[in-house]
Design a protein around this motif. Structure first.
Motif, mmCIF file in Angstrom:
data_model
loop_
_atom_site.group_PDB
_atom_site.id
_atom_site.type_symbol
_atom_site.label_atom_id
_atom_site.label_comp_id
_atom_site.label_asym_id
_atom_site.label_seq_id
_atom_site.Cartn_x
_atom_site.Cartn_y
_atom_site.Cartn_z
ATOM 1 N N ALA A 30 31.644 -8.028 -7.830
ATOM 2 C CA ALA A 30 31.872 -9.473 -7.722
ATOM 3 C C ALA A 30 30.586 -10.254 -8.006
ATOM 4 C CB ALA A 30 32.407 -9.807 -6.331
ATOM 5 N N LEU A 31 29.463 -9.760 -7.507
ATOM 6 C CA LEU A 31 28.190 -10.431 -7.772
ATOM 7 C C LEU A 31 27.826 -10.370 -9.253
ATOM 8 C CD1 LEU A 31 26.202 -9.200 -4.649
ATOM 9 C CD2 LEU A 31 26.878 -11.562 -5.145
ATOM 10 N N ARG A 32 28.045 -9.210 -9.868
ATOM 11 C CA ARG A 32 27.774 -9.081 -11.305
ATOM 12 C C ARG A 32 28.644 -10.048 -12.108
ATOM 13 N NH1 ARG A 32 28.621 -3.139 -11.264
ATOM 14 N NH2 ARG A 32 26.807 -2.340 -10.241
ATOM 15 N N ALA A 33 29.906 -10.179 -11.701
ATOM 16 C CA ALA A 33 30.827 -11.081 -12.400
ATOM 17 C C ALA A 33 30.361 -12.534 -12.304
ATOM 18 C CB ALA A 33 32.239 -10.941 -11.818
ATOM 19 N N ARG A 34 29.570 -12.824 -11.272
ATOM 20 C CA ARG A 34 29.039 -14.179 -11.098
ATOM 21 C C ARG A 34 27.635 -14.329 -11.669
ATOM 22 N NH1 ARG A 34 32.711 -13.018 -7.577
ATOM 23 N NH2 ARG A 34 34.087 -14.558 -6.683
ATOM 24 N N GLY A 35 27.184 -13.315 -12.429
ATOM 25 C CA GLY A 35 25.925 -13.422 -13.142
ATOM 26 C C GLY A 35 24.707 -12.858 -12.433
ATOM 27 N N VAL A 36 24.896 -12.168 -11.310
ATOM 28 C CA VAL A 36 23.761 -11.560 -10.618
ATOM 29 C C VAL A 36 23.469 -10.221 -11.293
ATOM 30 C CG1 VAL A 36 22.874 -10.693 -8.420
ATOM 31 C CG2 VAL A 36 24.396 -12.690 -8.457
ATOM 32 N N ALA A 37 22.248 -10.050 -11.747
ATOM 33 C CA ALA A 37 21.867 -8.840 -12.483
ATOM 34 C C ALA A 37 21.516 -7.702 -11.521
ATOM 35 C CB ALA A 37 20.674 -9.137 -13.387
ATOM 36 N N GLU A 38 21.553 -6.494 -12.065
ATOM 37 C CA GLU A 38 21.079 -5.323 -11.332
ATOM 38 C C GLU A 38 19.558 -5.297 -11.370
ATOM 39 O OE1 GLU A 38 22.405 -3.195 -9.415
ATOM 40 O OE2 GLU A 38 24.475 -3.719 -9.755
ATOM 41 N N PRO A 39 18.901 -4.774 -10.414
ATOM 42 C CA PRO A 39 19.429 -4.108 -9.231
ATOM 43 C C PRO A 39 19.724 -5.059 -8.079
ATOM 44 C CG PRO A 39 17.066 -3.842 -9.245
ATOM 45 C CD PRO A 39 17.433 -4.611 -10.500
ATOM 46 N N LEU A 40 19.522 -6.371 -8.317
ATOM 47 C CA LEU A 40 19.723 -7.350 -7.250
ATOM 48 C C LEU A 40 21.157 -7.362 -6.731
ATOM 49 C CD1 LEU A 40 18.372 -9.486 -5.527
ATOM 50 C CD2 LEU A 40 18.911 -11.163 -7.302
ATOM 51 N N ALA A 41 22.139 -7.222 -7.605
ATOM 52 C CA ALA A 41 23.537 -7.234 -7.168
ATOM 53 C C ALA A 41 23.811 -6.088 -6.193
ATOM 54 C CB ALA A 41 24.476 -7.149 -8.369
ATOM 55 N N SER A 42 23.356 -4.889 -6.518
ATOM 56 C CA SER A 42 23.572 -3.737 -5.629
ATOM 57 C C SER A 42 22.817 -3.898 -4.321
ATOM 58 C CB SER A 42 23.138 -2.446 -6.316
ATOM 59 O OG SER A 42 23.992 -2.162 -7.393
ATOM 60 N N LEU A 43 21.579 -4.373 -4.400
ATOM 61 C CA LEU A 43 20.782 -4.570 -3.195
ATOM 62 C C LEU A 43 21.448 -5.580 -2.263
ATOM 63 C CD1 LEU A 43 18.170 -4.161 -1.545
ATOM 64 C CD2 LEU A 43 17.183 -6.023 -2.891
ATOM 65 N N CYS A 44 21.858 -6.702 -2.794
ATOM 66 C CA CYS A 44 22.500 -7.736 -1.975
ATOM 67 C C CYS A 44 23.801 -7.242 -1.358
ATOM 68 C CB CYS A 44 22.766 -8.991 -2.803
ATOM 69 S SG CYS A 44 21.267 -9.883 -3.216
ATOM 70 N N ALA A 45 24.582 -6.519 -2.138
ATOM 71 C CA ALA A 45 25.851 -5.998 -1.620
ATOM 72 C C ALA A 45 25.618 -5.031 -0.473
ATOM 73 C CB ALA A 45 26.631 -5.320 -2.742
ATOM 74 N N GLN A 46 24.680 -4.105 -0.638
ATOM 75 C CA GLN A 46 24.429 -3.121 0.410
ATOM 76 C C GLN A 46 23.861 -3.765 1.667
ATOM 77 O OE1 GLN A 46 25.398 0.215 0.107
ATOM 78 N NE2 GLN A 46 25.195 -0.096 2.294
ATOM 79 N N VAL A 47 22.942 -4.703 1.495
ATOM 80 C CA VAL A 47 22.360 -5.405 2.641
ATOM 81 C C VAL A 47 23.445 -6.196 3.373
ATOM 82 C CG1 VAL A 47 20.778 -7.267 3.306
ATOM 83 C CG2 VAL A 47 20.014 -5.462 1.762
ATOM 84 N N ASP A 48 24.326 -6.840 2.626
ATOM 85 C CA ASP A 48 25.417 -7.599 3.234
ATOM 86 C C ASP A 48 26.324 -6.682 4.049
ATOM 87 O OD1 ASP A 48 27.051 -10.199 3.348
ATOM 88 O OD2 ASP A 48 28.513 -8.682 2.708
ATOM 89 N N ILE A 49 26.723 -5.559 3.485
ATOM 90 C CA ILE A 49 27.606 -4.622 4.186
ATOM 91 C C ILE A 49 26.925 -4.107 5.447
ATOM 92 C CG2 ILE A 49 28.761 -2.376 4.037
ATOM 93 C CD1 ILE A 49 30.126 -4.558 2.346
ATOM 94 N N ASP A 50 25.658 -3.739 5.343
ATOM 95 C CA ASP A 50 24.938 -3.217 6.506
ATOM 96 C C ASP A 50 24.770 -4.280 7.588
ATOM 97 O OD1 ASP A 50 24.732 -0.763 5.255
ATOM 98 O OD2 ASP A 50 22.654 -1.064 4.614
ATOM 99 N N THR A 51 24.439 -5.498 7.203
ATOM 100 C CA THR A 51 24.248 -6.572 8.171
ATOM 101 C C THR A 51 25.566 -6.918 8.855
ATOM 102 O OG1 THR A 51 22.450 -7.411 6.808
ATOM 103 C CG2 THR A 51 23.297 -8.885 8.502
ATOM 104 N N TYR A 52 26.644 -6.952 8.098
ATOM 105 C CA TYR A 52 27.967 -7.206 8.671
ATOM 106 C C TYR A 52 28.330 -6.105 9.666
ATOM 107 C CZ TYR A 52 32.875 -8.535 8.929
ATOM 108 O OH TYR A 52 34.092 -8.917 9.383
#
Length: 118
Positions: A30-52
């Protein structure tokens, strides 16, 4: 916990791990589809899941506050941790440049208390 008890938990833990991985992959997509490039998209997704996940565990242990409050606290903890890491990296930079007082030098406005852009 006995060895037998731990072995009974392993399939459940593996299932939770696979579910979290799927959630992280979906969020990364979803982040990539909104223009967030790697590796930032993966980092943000994992941090979000862990924080949640941290917020959910806290909420399970302390129902005196609602989940939203626990989410706010968990993400605030993340911001504080990121600022502490930035400050440590900033100080390390000066130490490696022969400067040991941790001061940022002229022209810098870096402050871990004021830098809330994380």
């Amino acid at each position: 916990m006995s060895g037998a008890g731990a072995r009974r938990l392993l399939p459940g833990l593996a299932s939770v791990g696979r579910q979290r991985q799927r959630e992280a992959e979906l969020l990364t997509d979803a982040l990539r589809a909104r223009g967030v490039a790697e590796p930032l998209a993966s980092l943000c997704a994992q941090v979000d899941i862990d924080t949640y996940s941290i917020a959910i565990r806290r909420w399970g242990a302390d129902r005196s506050d609602d989940l939203h409050t626990h989410l706010d606290r968990a993400f605030n903890d993340l911001r504080l941790a990121a600022n502490a890491l930035k400050w440590a990296a900033h100080c390390h930079h000066f130490e490696t440049e022969g400067k040991t007082d941790g001061s940022p030098g002229t022209g810098s406005t870096f402050s871990p208390q004021l830098d809330r852009a994380v």
